[in-house]
Scaffold this active site. Sequence first.
Site, short mmCIF file in Angstrom:
data_model
loop_
_atom_site.label_atom_id
_atom_site.label_comp_id
_atom_site.label_asym_id
_atom_site.label_seq_id
_atom_site.Cartn_x
_atom_site.Cartn_y
_atom_site.Cartn_z
CG ASP A 133 10.44 2.59 -6.94
OD1 ASP A 133 9.97 1.47 -7.14
OD2 ASP A 133 9.82 3.52 -6.40
CB CYS A 190 -12.05 -8.27 0.48
SG CYS A 190 -11.94 -6.61 1.18
CB CYS A 193 -9.39 -1.49 -2.38
SG CYS A 193 -9.28 -3.04 -3.29
CB CYS A 245 -7.18 1.52 -2.71
SG CYS A 245 -5.59 2.05 -3.33
CB CYS A 249 -6.72 -2.81 2.76
SG CYS A 249 -6.26 -4.55 2.61
S1 SF4 Z 1 -6.67 -5.24 -1.40
FE1 SF4 Z 1 -7.52 -5.21 0.67
S2 SF4 Z 1 -9.38 -3.96 0.47
FE2 SF4 Z 1 -8.80 -4.60 -1.60
S3 SF4 Z 1 -9.94 -6.48 -1.96
FE3 SF4 Z 1 -7.93 -7.07 -1.20
S4 SF4 Z 1 -8.23 -7.33 0.99
FE4 SF4 Z 1 -9.96 -6.13 0.26
S1 SF4 Z 2 -4.54 5.34 -4.95
FE1 SF4 Z 2 -6.57 6.34 -4.71
S2 SF4 Z 2 -7.24 6.83 -6.76
FE2 SF4 Z 2 -5.56 5.35 -6.96
S3 SF4 Z 2 -6.56 3.36 -7.06
FE3 SF4 Z 2 -6.11 3.73 -4.89
S4 SF4 Z 2 -7.97 4.72 -4.08
FE4 SF4 Z 2 -8.07 4.82 -6.31
#
Ligand code: SF4
Ligand code: SF4
Length: 312
Positions: A133, A190, A193, A245, A249
Amino acid sequence: MSCYPSSWAEAIKALALGELGFTACGIARAEPVEPAAVERYDRWIASGHHGDMTWASRHREVRNDPRLLLPGAQSIIMVALNYLPATRQPAGAARVALYAYGRDYHRVMRARLRRLAAHVEELTGGATRACVDSAPLRERYWAVRAGLGFIGLNNTLIIPGRGSFHVLGAVLTTAAIEADEPCTDTCGECGACIKACPVGALNRDGDAADASRCLSALTIENHDEQLPPELARRLDGRVAGCDECQLCCPHNASAVPTTVADFTPREAVMRLTPRAIAEMTAEQFDNEFAGSALRRVTLATLKRNAAEGLHN
Ligand code: SF4
Ligand code: SF4
């Protein structure tokens, strides 16, 4: 470009995956980023979806060619380090992203990368530059090129069978080391998320998240006095980051907790509440969060985020 013995790649991976405790290690050729990936990134910036991450729009030329970070670079060694804590904050806590439960990952990763870089120099005689980073390097892109995993619709690097709760690090080197095949996996049908995101920041096209809405970006990168009210209402106790998210998953369903002692949740995180943040002095913050990634958020921003939780 001539390639040197595959024993170099084997020796580097043996150290990375053994003594240094990385989950994954792969090698990519240092070359310009593919035009399609450049266009995708440029579109994200042009749309303003990088939000408060103003650094993302700087150093375009370097970001698109890692050889500008280390003159003569021929290889990029990518590594991933698992930070998934074995325990979680209790209900009612001021919610902190899992990566920030323990010691600041920059410090943890940097120490390991230095050792890896020293090994590469000794082995190959090449020069190195370690990045976590700390430079305009597209780490997820290079992790895909190095065969570590693929970028999911949640914009994280997903390592098949190991999930996404990893921090990434890179060692650029002027040595030409045998490269791995890029990972070609995808999310398939999928989309979990996209449904799970509380603010609709993700999309099916896989274009990068809308950071101007993402609660992770807003709680960490935005330092305005107030957050946009319609987004602040969705914080649901989050004060630093969001894992929604990733938690949903399927690739994380069988993710195993880290064995890295530095990532052990610190007591101050486990007992953190919105009220405690509201009452916290600068001195307490300095004492309790020395060496924590929460220091990057700043106490003022934590207080703003916690206040949203107290009011809603
Ligand atoms: S990141 Fe994970 S939850 Fe999102 S679409 Fe891909 S496999 Fe599914
Ligand atoms: S971190 Fe939280 S707010 Fe940001 S994209 Fe993922 S689920 Fe959405």
